[in-house]
Design a protein around this motif. Structure first.
Motif, mmCIF file in Angstrom:
data_model
loop_
_atom_site.group_PDB
_atom_site.id
_atom_site.type_symbol
_atom_site.label_atom_id
_atom_site.label_comp_id
_atom_site.label_asym_id
_atom_site.label_seq_id
_atom_site.Cartn_x
_atom_site.Cartn_y
_atom_site.Cartn_z
ATOM 1 N N THR A 1 -12.283 44.910 43.206
ATOM 2 C CA THR A 1 -13.152 43.805 42.830
ATOM 3 C C THR A 1 -12.409 42.476 42.908
ATOM 4 O O THR A 1 -11.201 42.416 42.646
ATOM 5 C CB THR A 1 -13.706 44.009 41.401
ATOM 6 O OG1 THR A 1 -14.566 42.929 41.065
ATOM 7 C CG2 THR A 1 -12.600 44.142 40.377
ATOM 8 N N PRO A 2 -13.116 41.385 43.232
ATOM 9 C CA PRO A 2 -12.500 40.058 43.207
ATOM 10 C C PRO A 2 -12.450 39.459 41.803
ATOM 11 O O PRO A 2 -12.020 38.333 41.631
ATOM 12 C CB PRO A 2 -13.405 39.242 44.140
ATOM 13 C CG PRO A 2 -14.727 39.914 44.064
ATOM 14 C CD PRO A 2 -14.440 41.373 43.857
ATOM 15 N N LEU A 3 -12.846 40.219 40.782
ATOM 16 C CA LEU A 3 -12.836 39.716 39.406
ATOM 17 C C LEU A 3 -11.443 39.638 38.809
ATOM 18 O O LEU A 3 -11.249 38.992 37.781
ATOM 19 C CB LEU A 3 -13.716 40.608 38.512
ATOM 20 C CG LEU A 3 -15.209 40.660 38.850
ATOM 21 C CD1 LEU A 3 -15.908 41.702 37.998
ATOM 22 C CD2 LEU A 3 -15.833 39.289 38.672
ATOM 23 N N VAL A 4 -10.464 40.324 39.420
ATOM 24 C CA VAL A 4 -9.102 40.342 38.868
ATOM 25 C C VAL A 4 -8.093 39.953 39.938
ATOM 26 O O VAL A 4 -8.352 40.082 41.138
ATOM 27 C CB VAL A 4 -8.750 41.739 38.303
ATOM 28 C CG1 VAL A 4 -9.617 42.068 37.096
ATOM 29 C CG2 VAL A 4 -8.858 42.817 39.353
ATOM 30 N N ASP A 5 -6.913 39.481 39.476
ATOM 31 C CA ASP A 5 -5.820 39.113 40.372
ATOM 32 C C ASP A 5 -4.704 40.147 40.391
ATOM 33 O O ASP A 5 -3.820 40.093 41.241
ATOM 34 C CB ASP A 5 -5.233 37.755 39.971
ATOM 35 C CG ASP A 5 -6.240 36.631 40.140
ATOM 36 O OD1 ASP A 5 -7.079 36.722 41.064
ATOM 37 O OD2 ASP A 5 -6.190 35.673 39.348
ATOM 38 N N VAL B 1 -17.333 54.594 32.138
ATOM 39 C CA VAL B 1 -16.088 55.220 32.557
ATOM 40 C C VAL B 1 -14.995 54.160 32.475
ATOM 41 O O VAL B 1 -15.231 52.981 32.756
ATOM 42 C CB VAL B 1 -16.207 55.827 33.974
ATOM 43 C CG1 VAL B 1 -16.404 54.764 35.030
ATOM 44 C CG2 VAL B 1 -15.023 56.687 34.313
ATOM 45 N N THR B 2 -13.818 54.582 32.022
ATOM 46 C CA THR B 2 -12.663 53.694 31.990
ATOM 47 C C THR B 2 -11.886 53.919 33.276
ATOM 48 O O THR B 2 -11.594 55.060 33.636
ATOM 49 C CB THR B 2 -11.778 53.985 30.766
ATOM 50 O OG1 THR B 2 -12.575 53.817 29.595
ATOM 51 C CG2 THR B 2 -10.602 53.037 30.712
ATOM 52 N N LEU B 3 -11.593 52.837 33.974
ATOM 53 C CA LEU B 3 -10.954 52.951 35.289
ATOM 54 C C LEU B 3 -10.003 51.795 35.530
ATOM 55 O O LEU B 3 -9.863 50.913 34.696
ATOM 56 C CB LEU B 3 -12.015 53.031 36.389
ATOM 57 C CG LEU B 3 -13.173 52.020 36.420
ATOM 58 C CD1 LEU B 3 -12.730 50.647 36.809
ATOM 59 C CD2 LEU B 3 -14.231 52.515 37.347
ATOM 60 N N THR B 4 -9.371 51.811 36.686
ATOM 61 C CA THR B 4 -8.445 50.752 37.083
ATOM 62 C C THR B 4 -9.157 49.775 38.008
ATOM 63 O O THR B 4 -9.752 50.192 39.003
ATOM 64 C CB THR B 4 -7.230 51.352 37.811
ATOM 65 O OG1 THR B 4 -6.589 52.286 36.959
ATOM 66 C CG2 THR B 4 -6.242 50.263 38.210
ATOM 67 N N LEU B 5 -9.103 48.498 37.660
ATOM 68 C CA LEU B 5 -9.629 47.452 38.536
ATOM 69 C C LEU B 5 -8.521 47.064 39.505
ATOM 70 O O LEU B 5 -7.402 46.749 39.092
ATOM 71 C CB LEU B 5 -10.054 46.225 37.729
ATOM 72 C CG LEU B 5 -11.172 46.415 36.712
ATOM 73 C CD1 LEU B 5 -11.436 45.099 35.994
ATOM 74 C CD2 LEU B 5 -12.433 46.918 37.375
ATOM 75 N N ARG B 6 -8.832 47.096 40.792
ATOM 76 C CA ARG B 6 -7.873 46.694 41.826
ATOM 77 C C ARG B 6 -8.342 45.378 42.433
ATOM 78 O O ARG B 6 -9.516 45.230 42.775
ATOM 79 C CB ARG B 6 -7.806 47.743 42.931
ATOM 80 C CG ARG B 6 -7.305 49.089 42.483
ATOM 81 C CD ARG B 6 -7.317 50.036 43.651
ATOM 82 N NE ARG B 6 -6.832 51.351 43.297
ATOM 83 C CZ ARG B 6 -6.865 52.391 44.124
ATOM 84 N NH1 ARG B 6 -7.345 52.257 45.353
ATOM 85 N NH2 ARG B 6 -6.411 53.551 43.732
ATOM 86 N N PRO B 7 -7.441 44.421 42.601
ATOM 87 C CA PRO B 7 -7.862 43.133 43.164
ATOM 88 C C PRO B 7 -8.130 43.216 44.669
ATOM 89 O O PRO B 7 -7.450 43.940 45.395
ATOM 90 C CB PRO B 7 -6.671 42.221 42.877
ATOM 91 C CG PRO B 7 -5.503 43.139 42.770
ATOM 92 C CD PRO B 7 -6.030 44.437 42.230
ATOM 93 N N ILE B 8 -9.158 42.496 45.102
ATOM 94 C CA ILE B 8 -9.433 42.288 46.527
ATOM 95 C C ILE B 8 -9.774 40.821 46.708
ATOM 96 O O ILE B 8 -10.140 40.137 45.756
ATOM 97 C CB ILE B 8 -10.583 43.182 47.067
ATOM 98 C CG1 ILE B 8 -11.877 42.964 46.283
ATOM 99 C CG2 ILE B 8 -10.192 44.633 47.085
ATOM 100 C CD1 ILE B 8 -13.089 43.658 46.891
ATOM 101 N N GLY B 9 -9.652 40.348 47.910
ATOM 102 C CA GLY B 9 -9.970 38.960 48.196
ATOM 103 C C GLY B 9 -11.464 38.708 48.153
ATOM 104 O O GLY B 9 -12.279 39.611 48.283
ATOM 105 N N GLY B 10 -11.819 37.468 47.958
ATOM 106 C CA GLY B 10 -13.225 37.092 47.962
ATOM 107 C C GLY B 10 -13.602 36.283 46.745
ATOM 108 O O GLY B 10 -12.849 36.180 45.773
ATOM 109 N N ASP B 11 -14.786 35.717 46.795
ATOM 110 C CA ASP B 11 -15.332 34.948 45.687
ATOM 111 C C ASP B 11 -15.663 35.896 44.537
ATOM 112 O O ASP B 11 -15.995 37.063 44.757
ATOM 113 C CB ASP B 11 -16.594 34.222 46.172
ATOM 114 C CG ASP B 11 -17.178 33.304 45.125
ATOM 115 O OD1 ASP B 11 -16.404 32.823 44.269
ATOM 116 O OD2 ASP B 11 -18.407 33.076 45.156
#
Length: 157
Positions: free
Chosen positions: A97-101, A116-126
């Motif tokens: 998601t682009p929600l995190v850096d 569900v509890t999961l890991t947010l991975r950063p991706i580019g984008g708005d």
């Protein structure tokens, strides 16, 4: 006589068809010895819940799964994002998601109320751009793999 042969051959051909294996190795699933015992919620689109995942109320209590280790911190925001299926060859509970850096642990809630509890991975984008959920996370949330679904991203604790 000709109709009898046609009907009989149709019955034989259909009888040889086995049930579809939606959890096949092609989709990255694993066979489970225990059958799914959770009922299908007909009011929520008829998608059964994944094994070990419970329907939770929207107040945020109830069945969660643990995210993979190795993340720096927990997510502190609250946001909604439209999610699609990510790379099915990558296992685990994650959302790109682009929600995190940086990688962070968060809770994701489906429109049905499952979490569900999961890991947010950063991706580019708005930040308004869409996100991609792992196939394991989609199954845990009881989401159809072929649709775009709006999910809520919440703090893990």
């Amino acid at each position: 006589m000709r109709y009898s042969v046609l009907i009989l051959s149709s019955v034989v051909l259909l009888g040889a068809c086995g049930p579809l294996q939606w959890n096949s190795s092609i989709l990255g699933g694993q066979r489970s010895a225990a059958p799914v015992t959770d009922p299908v919620d007909d009011t929520a689109g008829g998608v059964p819940l994944a094994p070990g995942v419970e329907q939770t109320p929207l107040d945020g209590t109830g069945g969660q799964q643990v995210a993979s280790a190795g993340t720096a911190s927990g997510y502190t925001g609250r946001a909604s994002t439209v999610a699609s299926l990510g790379d099915p060859s990558q296992s685990g509970l994650w959302m790109e998601t682009p929600l995190v850096d940086s990688p962070q642990v968060a809770r994701v809630r489906s429109p049905r109320g499952t979490e569900v509890t999961l890991t947010l991975r950063p991706i580019g984008g708005d930040t308004g751009a869409g996100s991609r959920l792992s196939i394991d996370a989609m199954r845990a949330l009881g989401l159809p793999l072929t649709e775009l679904v709006e999910v809520q991203v919440l703090p893990a604790a």
